[in-house]
Design a protein around this motif. Structure first.
Motif, PDB file in Angstrom:
ATOM      1  N   ASN A   1      40.520 -47.683  30.928  1.00  0.00           N
ATOM      2  CA  ASN A   1      40.997 -46.720  31.931  1.00  0.00           C
ATOM      3  C   ASN A   1      40.022 -46.626  33.099  1.00  0.00           C
ATOM      4  O   ASN A   1      40.421 -46.621  34.265  1.00  0.00           O
ATOM      5  N   GLY A   2      38.733 -46.557  32.769  1.00  0.00           N
ATOM      6  CA  GLY A   2      37.723 -46.463  33.818  1.00  0.00           C
ATOM      7  C   GLY A   2      37.660 -47.711  34.675  1.00  0.00           C
ATOM      8  O   GLY A   2      37.530 -47.629  35.907  1.00  0.00           O
ATOM      9  N   ILE A   3      37.755 -48.886  34.044  1.00  0.00           N
ATOM     10  CA  ILE A   3      37.751 -50.141  34.794  1.00  0.00           C
ATOM     11  C   ILE A   3      38.972 -50.215  35.706  1.00  0.00           C
ATOM     12  O   ILE A   3      38.874 -50.660  36.856  1.00  0.00           O
ATOM     13  N   SER A   4      40.124 -49.783  35.195  1.00  0.00           N
ATOM     14  CA  SER A   4      41.350 -49.791  36.018  1.00  0.00           C
ATOM     15  C   SER A   4      41.188 -48.911  37.255  1.00  0.00           C
ATOM     16  O   SER A   4      41.616 -49.274  38.355  1.00  0.00           O
ATOM     17  N   GLU A   5      40.541 -47.746  37.091  1.00  0.00           N
ATOM     18  CA  GLU A   5      40.307 -46.866  38.234  1.00  0.00           C
ATOM     19  C   GLU A   5      39.386 -47.539  39.250  1.00  0.00           C
ATOM     20  O   GLU A   5      39.617 -47.467  40.468  1.00  0.00           O
ATOM     21  N   ALA A   6      38.328 -48.193  38.761  1.00  0.00           N
ATOM     22  CA  ALA A   6      37.396 -48.883  39.660  1.00  0.00           C
ATOM     23  C   ALA A   6      38.093 -50.024  40.392  1.00  0.00           C
ATOM     24  O   ALA A   6      37.875 -50.243  41.593  1.00  0.00           O
TER      25      ALA A   6
ATOM     26  N   ALA B   1      29.824 -46.529  35.885  1.00  0.00           N
ATOM     27  CA  ALA B   1      29.951 -45.271  35.148  1.00  0.00           C
ATOM     28  C   ALA B   1      30.916 -45.415  33.970  1.00  0.00           C
ATOM     29  O   ALA B   1      30.697 -44.835  32.895  1.00  0.00           O
ATOM     30  N   ALA B   2      31.991 -46.181  34.166  1.00  0.00           N
ATOM     31  CA  ALA B   2      32.955 -46.394  33.083  1.00  0.00           C
ATOM     32  C   ALA B   2      32.287 -47.073  31.900  1.00  0.00           C
ATOM     33  O   ALA B   2      32.522 -46.703  30.734  1.00  0.00           O
ATOM     34  N   HIS B   3      31.454 -48.065  32.176  1.00  0.00           N
ATOM     35  CA  HIS B   3      30.742 -48.754  31.100  1.00  0.00           C
ATOM     36  C   HIS B   3      29.669 -47.858  30.489  1.00  0.00           C
ATOM     37  O   HIS B   3      29.511 -47.823  29.254  1.00  0.00           O
ATOM     38  N   ALA B   4      28.936 -47.152  31.323  1.00  0.00           N
ATOM     39  CA  ALA B   4      27.856 -46.307  30.808  1.00  0.00           C
ATOM     40  C   ALA B   4      28.381 -45.232  29.870  1.00  0.00           C
ATOM     41  O   ALA B   4      27.756 -44.928  28.842  1.00  0.00           O
ATOM     42  N   SER B   5      29.542 -44.671  30.188  1.00  0.00           N
ATOM     43  CA  SER B   5      30.062 -43.561  29.381  1.00  0.00           C
ATOM     44  C   SER B   5      30.441 -43.978  27.976  1.00  0.00           C
ATOM     45  O   SER B   5      30.421 -43.165  27.048  1.00  0.00           O
ATOM     46  N   VAL B   6      30.804 -45.248  27.769  1.00  0.00           N
ATOM     47  CA  VAL B   6      31.220 -45.692  26.432  1.00  0.00           C
ATOM     48  C   VAL B   6      30.125 -46.521  25.741  1.00  0.00           C
ATOM     49  O   VAL B   6      30.263 -46.879  24.568  1.00  0.00           O
ATOM     50  N   ARG B   7      29.045 -46.807  26.468  1.00  0.00           N
ATOM     51  CA  ARG B   7      27.950 -47.578  25.882  1.00  0.00           C
ATOM     52  C   ARG B   7      26.727 -46.708  25.588  1.00  0.00           C
ATOM     53  O   ARG B   7      25.666 -47.223  25.199  1.00  0.00           O
ATOM     54  N   GLY B   8      26.867 -45.407  25.795  1.00  0.00           N
ATOM     55  CA  GLY B   8      25.774 -44.492  25.497  1.00  0.00           C
ATOM     56  C   GLY B   8      24.586 -44.644  26.427  1.00  0.00           C
ATOM     57  O   GLY B   8      23.448 -44.392  26.018  1.00  0.00           O
ATOM     58  N   GLY B   9      24.852 -45.052  27.662  1.00  0.00           N
ATOM     59  CA  GLY B   9      23.768 -45.241  28.623  1.00  0.00           C
ATOM     60  C   GLY B   9      23.999 -44.438  29.872  1.00  0.00           C
ATOM     61  O   GLY B   9      24.896 -43.591  29.942  1.00  0.00           O
TER      62      GLY B   9
END
Length: 309
Positions: free
Chosen positions: A208-213, A238-246
């Motif tokens: 979802n986050g990647i689609s928004e980006a 931010a989309a990656h950071a939110s699901v990778r704990g970073g």
């Protein structure tokens, strides 16, 4: 009662259907008849209307199985006509694909004609190519993802075959079909997917986050702007950071660049170029995603964080 019936010759004259055809319809149970004392077929008035309907439906190309269902009340005329039209649409699409394929071979230069013939002969039609591409993405998405999200991704990643394709489009679909069978590409995507599956908490949230980006990046891609830092890339990170704990940092961005490396190999770049050619839309999900990953590389390169001149 036989005085109120019609002989087969009279029925033929009233309906315009040849006697021989009426006999065939009787033998097939399409039209009912009774026998006179002399053994001749006799028909009631209902046979006139029945045979008239049969003739009309046959004139539209409907087969006897469909006509039987109408006569038996199992299906309406509208239903069988719609089904026949849908079947005809499929046939026309297959013919359009074949015509474009023939033109593609015809227009190819002598040096590449044999290779193009081999390429196109491997794909029966656009539907077969699309099914192969859907299977390719289903095989390479190993992380748990909802069916709705997978369907949404496939819609973005796999073009619909056009009803009247150009030679260039059938060639693009055939090349996509060949890429879907590329074992090296599949292995690379699977390796990336398996490695990322251990690091990503929620695949649906990430997509979802990647689609928004990607949606944010579309305007810049359509304008032909080079990869750059900005809010589009910030949303992607931010989309990656939110699901990778970073959290977003230069160190995280460098790690992220390695996580998406398989998405940036030449064969994947070629895949998305071919999707654009096959769909006729230069701004695909893949084009936007590549723009973002190239922007990511720029952001971690020396001097890359500066705005372009």
């Amino acid at each position: 009662m036989l005085d109120e019936t019609l002989g087969i010759g009279d029925l033929a004259r009233l309906t315009g259907v040849p006697v021989r055809t009426i006999r065939f319809y009787c033998d097939e149970g399409i039209v009912d008849s009774v026998r006179s004392t002399g053994g001749h077929r006799r028909f009631d008035q209902a046979a006139v209307e029945r045979l008239g309907l049969v003739r009309q439906l046959r004139g539209l190309g409907l087969g006897l199985p469909s006509i039987r269902k109408v006569l038996a009340g199992e299906r309406s005329v509208a239903e069988v006509v719609a089904a026949e039209r849908a079947a005809l649409d499929v046939q026309l699409a297959d013919l359009a694909w074949r015509r474009a394929s023939l033109r593609a071979v015809e227009e190819a230069g002598p040096a590449v004609r044999a290779a193009r013939l081999e390429l196109l002969a491997a794909v029966a039609n656009g539907g077969a190519a699309r099914d192969a591409l859907i299977g390719f993405w289903r095989r390479t998405m190993v992380a748990p993802v909802s069916e709705a999200m997978l369907t949404a991704f496939v819609t973005m990643a796999v073009p619909e075959p056009p009803t009247d394709p150009s030679p260039a489009q059938v060639v693009a679909f055939a090349e996509l079909f060949a890429l879907a069978g590329d074992r090296a590409l599949t292995r690379g995507l699977l390796a990336m997917a398996r490695a990322n599956a251990e690091l990503i908490a929620d695949e649906d949230e990430l997509l979802n986050g990647i689609s928004e980006a990607c949606a944010l990046a579309q305007t810049r891609v359509r304008a032909g702007e080079p990869p750059r830092v900005g809010p589009e890339l910030d949303r992607f990170v931010a989309a990656h950071a939110s699901v990778r704990g970073g959290s977003d940092s230069p160190q995280f961005r460098r790690r992220l660049l390695s996580y998406v490396a398989a998405d940036r190999v030449p064969r994947m770049r070629r895949y998305w170029r071919l999707v654009a050619e096959a769909s006729g839309d230069p701004v695909t999900f893949g084009a936007s995603h590549l723009w973002l990953t190239d922007s990511l590389e720029r952001s971690v390169s020396p001097g890359g964080a500066a705005e372009p001149c």
